[in-house]
Write an enzyme that holds these catalytic residues in place. Structure first.
Site, mmCIF file in Angstrom:
data_model
loop_
_atom_site.group_PDB
_atom_site.id
_atom_site.type_symbol
_atom_site.label_atom_id
_atom_site.label_comp_id
_atom_site.label_asym_id
_atom_site.label_seq_id
_atom_site.Cartn_x
_atom_site.Cartn_y
_atom_site.Cartn_z
ATOM 1 N N TYR A 43 10.673 -46.895 -34.221
ATOM 2 C CA TYR A 43 8.634 -47.242 -32.908
ATOM 3 C C TYR A 43 9.751 -47.333 -32.145
ATOM 4 O O TYR A 43 9.836 -48.600 -31.098
ATOM 5 C CB TYR A 43 8.535 -47.962 -33.919
ATOM 6 C CG TYR A 43 7.933 -47.336 -34.947
ATOM 7 C CD1 TYR A 43 6.437 -47.119 -35.140
ATOM 8 C CD2 TYR A 43 8.694 -48.230 -35.806
ATOM 9 C CE1 TYR A 43 6.270 -46.176 -36.610
ATOM 10 C CE2 TYR A 43 8.080 -47.998 -37.756
ATOM 11 C CZ TYR A 43 6.943 -47.123 -37.774
ATOM 12 O OH TYR A 43 7.002 -46.972 -39.244
ATOM 13 N N CYS B 152 -12.934 -70.899 -20.326
ATOM 14 C CA CYS B 152 -13.133 -69.353 -19.963
ATOM 15 C C CYS B 152 -14.616 -69.459 -20.361
ATOM 16 O O CYS B 152 -15.947 -69.270 -21.834
ATOM 17 C CB CYS B 152 -12.677 -68.156 -20.748
ATOM 18 S SG CYS B 152 -13.351 -66.480 -20.705
ATOM 19 N N CYS C 205 4.463 -56.889 -35.217
ATOM 20 C CA CYS C 205 2.684 -57.779 -34.538
ATOM 21 C C CYS C 205 0.849 -57.833 -35.120
ATOM 22 O O CYS C 205 -0.044 -58.464 -34.328
ATOM 23 C CB CYS C 205 2.200 -56.715 -33.526
ATOM 24 S SG CYS C 205 1.740 -55.073 -33.612
HETATM 25 C C1 LIG Z 1 4.481 -51.962 -31.483
HETATM 26 S S1 LIG Z 1 5.638 -50.308 -30.275
HETATM 27 C C2 LIG Z 1 6.926 -50.667 -29.533
HETATM 28 C C3 LIG Z 1 7.447 -50.017 -28.674
HETATM 29 C C4 LIG Z 1 9.096 -50.871 -28.349
HETATM 30 N N1 LIG Z 1 9.562 -50.700 -29.773
HETATM 31 C C5 LIG Z 1 9.145 -51.928 -26.952
HETATM 32 O O1 LIG Z 1 8.868 -53.103 -27.530
HETATM 33 O O2 LIG Z 1 8.397 -51.582 -25.958
HETATM 34 C C6 LIG Z 1 5.139 -49.528 -31.370
HETATM 35 C C7 LIG Z 1 5.806 -47.872 -31.256
HETATM 36 O O3 LIG Z 1 5.509 -46.758 -31.667
HETATM 37 C C8 LIG Z 1 4.804 -45.385 -31.925
HETATM 38 N N2 LIG Z 1 4.746 -45.514 -32.845
HETATM 39 C C9 LIG Z 1 3.775 -45.274 -33.444
HETATM 40 N N3 LIG Z 1 3.550 -44.613 -34.632
HETATM 41 C C10 LIG Z 1 4.695 -43.578 -35.240
HETATM 42 C C11 LIG Z 1 5.077 -42.944 -35.590
HETATM 43 N N4 LIG Z 1 4.381 -42.918 -36.578
HETATM 44 N N5 LIG Z 1 6.565 -42.668 -35.159
HETATM 45 C C12 LIG Z 1 6.884 -43.067 -34.530
HETATM 46 N N6 LIG Z 1 6.656 -43.469 -33.369
HETATM 47 C C13 LIG Z 1 5.802 -44.200 -33.424
HETATM 48 C C14 LIG Z 1 4.311 -46.279 -30.551
HETATM 49 O O4 LIG Z 1 3.846 -44.601 -29.385
HETATM 50 C C15 LIG Z 1 5.374 -46.940 -29.073
HETATM 51 O O5 LIG Z 1 6.133 -46.625 -29.112
#
Ligand SMILES: C[S@@+](CC[C@H](N)C(=O)[O-])C[C@H]1O[C@@H](n2cnc3c(N)ncnc32)[C@H](O)[C@@H]1O
Length: 388
Positions: free
Chosen positions: A252, A71, A344
């Protein structure tokens, strides 16, 4: 700016290598372990505990795994998105493996061999990204640890369906953020500027994972690497024990990726999807398609943690901040015998694993996936079992 000569040792969590200058720790980007570099200090003064630097040149023998970056916008002072493009692809995996193992041991007191696996596709993998627009209307990416915009003409990470080079040629409102994403439903371009939010292309994304269709809002969360959803789903399915009638909680949950996938491969009595984003929960309800075993709980996980109820299996996939002590305690209170943690961020994962250990949960499976090739990020999936 100060220039220093630095011998570099091991890789660090942020995509730099650790060196020392007059006894002070220096985190230096664009070098590789074993190299000696001439570096510019970009952050840190006489009183700082550590400095940050960028390698301008290798002064001695370059590492055997060093390659020219594919890149043109990767290098000192340029785009901050990637960290390891100057290392061969196999060496990038080795660097990430070292960082993951070291982080788990140092912060989590977890000592075991780990490996980070490639998904095979290291270019054209990213299905969603944000561009930032400078004062002259040129779009690009942020420099490392900065809000300075580095205009670029393309990005090797971008899924070709984005047609990113065309977007980067256009003039945009100064200071705007342009969010681009693609799926089977097409491309969405969402421009967030001082005059409001405008939307081009699809309003809804469609992702088919192992035969199941998932819909998300065009600006809602979805795994970024084009192969991530299927690889992570396969891993979660493999790690969750097959027990007919089990009670599964997916924390989540986003639009339900893991919990709903388990409906197809396992025979749970119930799947609770707990998610804080209102739009994501609305899509989760649609994605569940009336399955009576699914309960979508639109709630912050920290609120869920006040009264978590009982579960046999908990899957969690928190954002970079991890779950935290209160949520870890609540998961333990469910009485779950198995926990599958998708992370992550190795540092917050390691911290949470220490808290799980204090509550009687030990990891029996840890694997890393290179969902973000070229960058410093790594995805880790851990299975924990209740001991005793
Ligand atoms: C890394 S993503 C994972 C989503 C799902 N497992 C996927 O792989 O598509 C994290 C998710 O957690 C939600 N989130 C973040 N903080 C949160 C909280 N305190 N309570 C509930 N949901 C939360 C975000 O909106 C997001 O949808």
């Amino acid at each position: 700016m100060t220039e220093i000569i630095l011998g570099l040792d091991k890789p660090a969590n942020d995509g730099s290598c650790v060196g020392r200058s007059d006894g002070r720790v220096v985190f230096c980007r664009h070098g590789l372990p074993g190299e000696t570099v001439r570096a510019e200090v970009v952050d840190g003064g006489a009183d700082s505990r550590f400095w940050r630097a960028e390698a301008l040149a290798v002064t001695g023998e370059p590492a055997a795994v060093r390659v020219p970056s594919p890149c043109p916008w990767f290098g000192p002072g340029q785009c901050g998105g990637c960290s390891w493009l100057h290392a061969q692809p196999d060496a990038q995996l080795e660097l990430k493996t070292q960082v993951l193992a070291e982080t788990l041991e140092r912060i989590g007191d977890v000592r075991r061999p780990v490996a980070v696996h490639t998904l095979g596709r290291t270019a054209g993998w990213r299905t969603r990204l944000s561009l930032h627009v400078d004062d002259e209307g040129r779009a690009g990416f942020h420099a490392w640890r900065s809000h300075e915009v580095v205009p670029v003409a393309d990005c090797l990470q971008a899924d070709p369906r984005m047609e990113l080079a065309d977007l980067l040629e256009q003039a945009w409102p100064a200071g705007a953020t342009v969010r681009v994403s693609v799926s089977e439903a097409g491309r969405a371009v969402i421009v967030d500027s001082a005059t409001g939010v405008s939307h081009r292309g699809t309003r809804e994304h469609v992702h088919v994972v192992d035969g199941r269709e998932f819909r998300t809002a065009a600006d809602g969360f979805w795994q970024s690497h084009v192969d991530a959803a299927s690889v992570l789903t396969a891993q979660v399915r493999e790690l969750v024990p097959h027990e007919a009638g089990s009670r599964i909680v997916d924390l989540y949950a986003g639009v339900g990726l893991f919990g709903l996938a388990l409906l197809d491969s396992h025979e749970p009595a119930s799947v609770d999807l707990v998610e804080g984003d209102r739009s994501a929960t609305e899509f989760a309800v649609r994605n569940a398609d009336g399955d009576s075993r699914v309960d979508v709980i639109a709630r912050d996980v920290r609120r869920w943690a006040r009264d978590p109820g009982a579960a046999d299996i908990v899957v969690l996939d928190p954002p970079r901040a991890g779950a935290g002590k209160q949520v870890v305690s609540a998961i333990a209170r469910t009485g779950a015998h198995t926990i599958v943690y998708v992370s992550c961020d190795a540092a917050t994962l390691a911290r949470d694993l220490r808290w799980f250990a204090a509550r009687g949960y030990e990891p029996d499976h840890i694997v890393g996936f290179d969902l973000f090739p070229g960058t410093a990020h790594v995805e880790t999936v851990v299975r924990l079992r209740a001991s005793g």
